[in-house]
Design a protein around this motif. Structure first.
Motif, PDB file in Angstrom:
ATOM      1  N   GLN A   1       0.812  -1.216   0.000  1.00 32.07           N
ATOM      2  CA  GLN A   1       0.000   0.000   0.000  1.00 32.07           C
ATOM      3  C   GLN A   1       0.849   1.270   0.000  1.00 32.07           C
ATOM      4  N   TRP A   2       2.166   1.126  -0.155  1.00 32.26           N
ATOM      5  CA  TRP A   2       3.026   2.305  -0.225  1.00 32.26           C
ATOM      6  C   TRP A   2       2.729   3.086  -1.509  1.00 32.26           C
ATOM      7  N   PRO A   3       3.149   4.353  -1.560  1.00 34.80           N
ATOM      8  CA  PRO A   3       2.962   5.126  -2.795  1.00 34.80           C
ATOM      9  C   PRO A   3       3.580   4.397  -3.994  1.00 34.80           C
ATOM     10  N   ALA A   4       2.972   4.569  -5.147  1.00 33.99           N
ATOM     11  CA  ALA A   4       3.466   3.894  -6.349  1.00 33.99           C
ATOM     12  C   ALA A   4       4.878   4.350  -6.675  1.00 33.99           C
ATOM     13  N   PRO A   5       5.772   3.442  -7.031  1.00 35.71           N
ATOM     14  CA  PRO A   5       7.141   3.830  -7.402  1.00 35.71           C
ATOM     15  C   PRO A   5       7.154   4.431  -8.802  1.00 35.71           C
ATOM     16  N   TRP A   6       8.182   5.222  -9.078  1.00 36.59           N
ATOM     17  CA  TRP A   6       8.360   5.775 -10.429  1.00 36.59           C
ATOM     18  C   TRP A   6       9.339   4.864 -11.163  1.00 36.59           C
ATOM     19  N   VAL A   7       8.813   3.920 -11.889  1.00 30.33           N
ATOM     20  CA  VAL A   7       9.650   3.005 -12.666  1.00 30.33           C
ATOM     21  C   VAL A   7       9.168   3.010 -14.101  1.00 30.33           C
ATOM     22  N   ASP A   8      10.084   2.743 -15.001  1.00 34.66           N
ATOM     23  CA  ASP A   8       9.794   2.774 -16.427  1.00 34.66           C
ATOM     24  C   ASP A   8       9.060   1.516 -16.871  1.00 34.66           C
ATOM     25  N   GLU A   9       8.388   1.632 -17.991  1.00 33.87           N
ATOM     26  CA  GLU A   9       7.687   0.482 -18.557  1.00 33.87           C
ATOM     27  C   GLU A   9       8.682  -0.641 -18.839  1.00 33.87           C
ATOM     28  N   GLY A  10       8.303  -1.838 -18.452  1.00 31.98           N
ATOM     29  CA  GLY A  10       9.152  -2.999 -18.680  1.00 31.98           C
ATOM     30  C   GLY A  10      10.043  -3.362 -17.511  1.00 31.98           C
ATOM     31  N   VAL A  11      10.146  -2.497 -16.498  1.00 26.55           N
ATOM     32  CA  VAL A  11      10.961  -2.804 -15.326  1.00 26.55           C
ATOM     33  C   VAL A  11      10.207  -3.799 -14.451  1.00 26.55           C
ATOM     34  N   ALA A  12      10.840  -4.918 -14.148  1.00 22.32           N
ATOM     35  CA  ALA A  12      10.204  -5.974 -13.344  1.00 22.32           C
ATOM     36  C   ALA A  12      10.344  -5.640 -11.863  1.00 22.32           C
ATOM     37  N   PHE A  13       9.751  -4.525 -11.473  1.00 20.78           N
ATOM     38  CA  PHE A  13       9.913  -4.012 -10.118  1.00 20.78           C
ATOM     39  C   PHE A  13       9.355  -4.983  -9.075  1.00 20.78           C
ATOM     40  N   VAL A  14      10.134  -5.151  -8.015  1.00 18.49           N
ATOM     41  CA  VAL A  14       9.715  -5.881  -6.824  1.00 18.49           C
ATOM     42  C   VAL A  14       9.883  -4.920  -5.657  1.00 18.49           C
ATOM     43  N   GLU A  15       8.903  -4.834  -4.792  1.00 16.78           N
ATOM     44  CA  GLU A  15       8.960  -3.859  -3.707  1.00 16.78           C
ATOM     45  C   GLU A  15      10.160  -4.094  -2.796  1.00 16.78           C
ATOM     46  N   LEU A  16      10.710  -3.003  -2.278  1.00 14.86           N
ATOM     47  CA  LEU A  16      11.785  -3.086  -1.310  1.00 14.86           C
ATOM     48  C   LEU A  16      11.282  -3.823  -0.073  1.00 14.86           C
ATOM     49  N   GLY A  17      12.158  -4.571   0.560  1.00 16.59           N
ATOM     50  CA  GLY A  17      11.746  -5.305   1.748  1.00 16.59           C
ATOM     51  C   GLY A  17      12.926  -5.874   2.488  1.00 16.59           C
ATOM     52  N   ALA A  18      12.646  -6.516   3.609  1.00 14.37           N
ATOM     53  CA  ALA A  18      13.691  -7.131   4.417  1.00 14.37           C
ATOM     54  C   ALA A  18      14.281  -8.326   3.679  1.00 14.37           C
ATOM     55  N   LEU A  19      15.574  -8.520   3.861  1.00 16.35           N
ATOM     56  CA  LEU A  19      16.263  -9.644   3.221  1.00 16.35           C
ATOM     57  C   LEU A  19      16.606 -10.693   4.269  1.00 16.35           C
ATOM     58  N   PRO A  20      16.006 -11.870   4.191  1.00 16.03           N
ATOM     59  CA  PRO A  20      16.371 -12.922   5.148  1.00 16.03           C
ATOM     60  C   PRO A  20      17.746 -13.475   4.825  1.00 16.03           C
ATOM     61  N   PRO A  21      18.450 -13.996   5.818  1.00 17.87           N
ATOM     62  CA  PRO A  21      19.763 -14.591   5.524  1.00 17.87           C
ATOM     63  C   PRO A  21      19.605 -15.812   4.633  1.00 17.87           C
ATOM     64  N   PRO A  22      20.581 -16.070   3.763  1.00 22.20           N
ATOM     65  CA  PRO A  22      20.505 -17.259   2.915  1.00 22.20           C
ATOM     66  C   PRO A  22      20.653 -18.524   3.766  1.00 22.20           C
ATOM     67  N   PRO A  23      20.201 -19.654   3.251  1.00 23.24           N
ATOM     68  CA  PRO A  23      20.358 -20.907   4.000  1.00 23.24           C
ATOM     69  C   PRO A  23      21.818 -21.155   4.354  1.00 23.24           C
ATOM     70  N   ALA A  24      22.040 -21.601   5.561  1.00 27.40           N
ATOM     71  CA  ALA A  24      23.413 -21.799   6.041  1.00 27.40           C
ATOM     72  C   ALA A  24      23.994 -23.103   5.485  1.00 27.40           C
ATOM     73  N   PRO A  25      25.193 -23.055   4.879  1.00 28.39           N
ATOM     74  CA  PRO A  25      25.864 -24.285   4.448  1.00 28.39           C
ATOM     75  C   PRO A  25      26.323 -25.083   5.677  1.00 28.39           C
ATOM     76  N   PRO A  26      26.803 -26.305   5.473  1.00 32.37           N
ATOM     77  CA  PRO A  26      27.306 -27.091   6.599  1.00 32.37           C
ATOM     78  C   PRO A  26      28.383 -26.326   7.377  1.00 32.37           C
ATOM     79  N   ASN A  27      28.340 -26.417   8.693  1.00 33.74           N
ATOM     80  CA  ASN A  27      29.229 -25.619   9.531  1.00 33.74           C
ATOM     81  C   ASN A  27      30.697 -25.937   9.291  1.00 33.74           C
ATOM     82  N   HIS A  28      31.025 -27.213   9.049  1.00 33.49           N
ATOM     83  CA  HIS A  28      32.430 -27.553   8.839  1.00 33.49           C
ATOM     84  C   HIS A  28      32.966 -26.883   7.575  1.00 33.49           C
TER      85      HIS A  28
END
Length: 336
Positions: free
Chosen positions: A35-62
């Motif tokens: 519900q945020w204000p509409a972004p100003w992006v050009d036609e054809g831009v595959a915009f995804v809303e800004l948001g929190a980034l979760p950590p990537p899956p952790a590889p094996p500890n060793h």
């Protein structure tokens, strides 16, 4: 109801800051992101809303532990004096605060070392996207004569008693752990007082009139693509053709990977050549509509690559950003 009256009411209610479309800015951005204000992006831009980034899956500890040891181990270099951490210092945003880093025997690097925060979430690696995976990118400096200067990956493997594939896999595993939860992440997850009014104004400018969201969007704050900003300097001693060196296509001359902005306030200097020593310099470049790719030197215009370099990203436009706008944008970028 006048804008002045709305602003006075917002201040009285503790919702100080600009009013947009008749509603205080903070109230707008405390709503769900859809519900945020509409972004100003050009036609054809595959915009995804800004948001929190979760950590990537952790590889094996060793594997992470092995990668961490290798990352700080100067024996990976031919001289035994240069480690991955020499060019990607944890106390300097996982990069260095110079335009380029110094490799074996004092050799200057060719490009600015990208910061490594959240590097595992990227779609491409290196400024020109030459590597196909993070493990492959982790191995490339080992044989670069400007960096670690080994004769071959097999020579490194024999010295470390590990296969090159294992070295790359372990270094990538360690880099999967380089994630930090930012103040913007906290804001996006509902902690709305994590951003000040000035930072919130910067967020709004970032998404709208500053047009940053055409290329920097989604939780990674990057479109994962390559763009020509007019700073390839074709025909100059500092010429760098960017993505063209990988693809050999005219349209890729001067294109470089869209950097993620996570941790950006700690990774100066900026761009592939480290030309800008401050965020203000970068923002001024975008406000001007990019760099000037023209070169008046005799004979340069006859080079076929010169014509290719004139094709700047269509997302670049001169912008009427005020000094206050630039300051607000810088404040927001420091929250990432």
């Amino acid at each position: 109801m006048s804008r002045r009256w709305l602003t006075a009411l917002a201040i009285a209610l503790g919702l100080s800051g600009p009013v947009v479309a008749g509603e205080p800015l903070r109230a707008l951005y405390e709503k769900p992101a859809n519900q945020w204000p509409a972004p100003w992006v050009d036609e054809g831009v595959a915009f995804v809303e800004l948001g929190a980034l979760p950590p990537p899956p952790a590889p094996p500890n060793h594997l992470v532990q092995l990668g961490q040891r290798l990352f700080f181990d100067a024996r990976l270099s031919a001289s035994g004096h240069v480690a991955c951490a020499s060019c990607h210092r944890p106390d300097q945003g996982w990069t260095v605060r110079t335009p380029t880093a110094t490799g074996v025997r004092g050799a200057p690097g060719r490009r600015n070392p990208p910061g490594l925060q959240d590097v595992a979430t990227r779609a491409h690696w290196a400024w020109d996207g030459a590597a196909r995976s993070l493990a492959e990118q982790s191995l490339r400096p080992l044989t670069d004569p400007r960096e670690m200067a080994n004769a071959s990956l097999h020579a490194v493997g024999r010295r470390m008693a590990l296969s090159p594939a294992r070295i790359g896999e372990a270094l990538a595993a360690f880099q999967h752990t380089l994630h930090e939860r930012s103040r913007f992440d906290r804001f996006a997850q509902g902690e709305h007082r994590a951003l000040t009014d000035l930072e919130l104004q910067g967020l709004h400018l970032f998404r709208t009139s500053a047009r940053c969201a055409n290329c920097h969007f989604g939780p990674t704050l990057s479109d994962g693509r390559f763009h020509n900003l007019g700073i390839a300097f074709v025909g100059e001693p500092s010429q760098d053709l960017g993505r063209f060196e990988v693809t050999r296509r005219c349209e890729d001359v001067g294109r470089f990977r869209t950097a993620s902005l996570r941790g950006v306030s700690r990774t100066a200097p900026y761009m592939h050549h480290g030309l800008f020593d401050s965020l203000q310099g970068v923002l001024n470049l975008y406000a001007r509509g990019g760099g000037d790719p023209r070169n008046g030197r005799a004979g340069v215009a006859a080079d076929p690559l010169y014509a290719c370099a004139q094709r700047l990203s269509p997302h670049l436009k001169p912008l009427p950003l005020s000094a206050a706008d630039i300051a607000a944008l810088q404040s927001f970028l420091r929250t990432l």
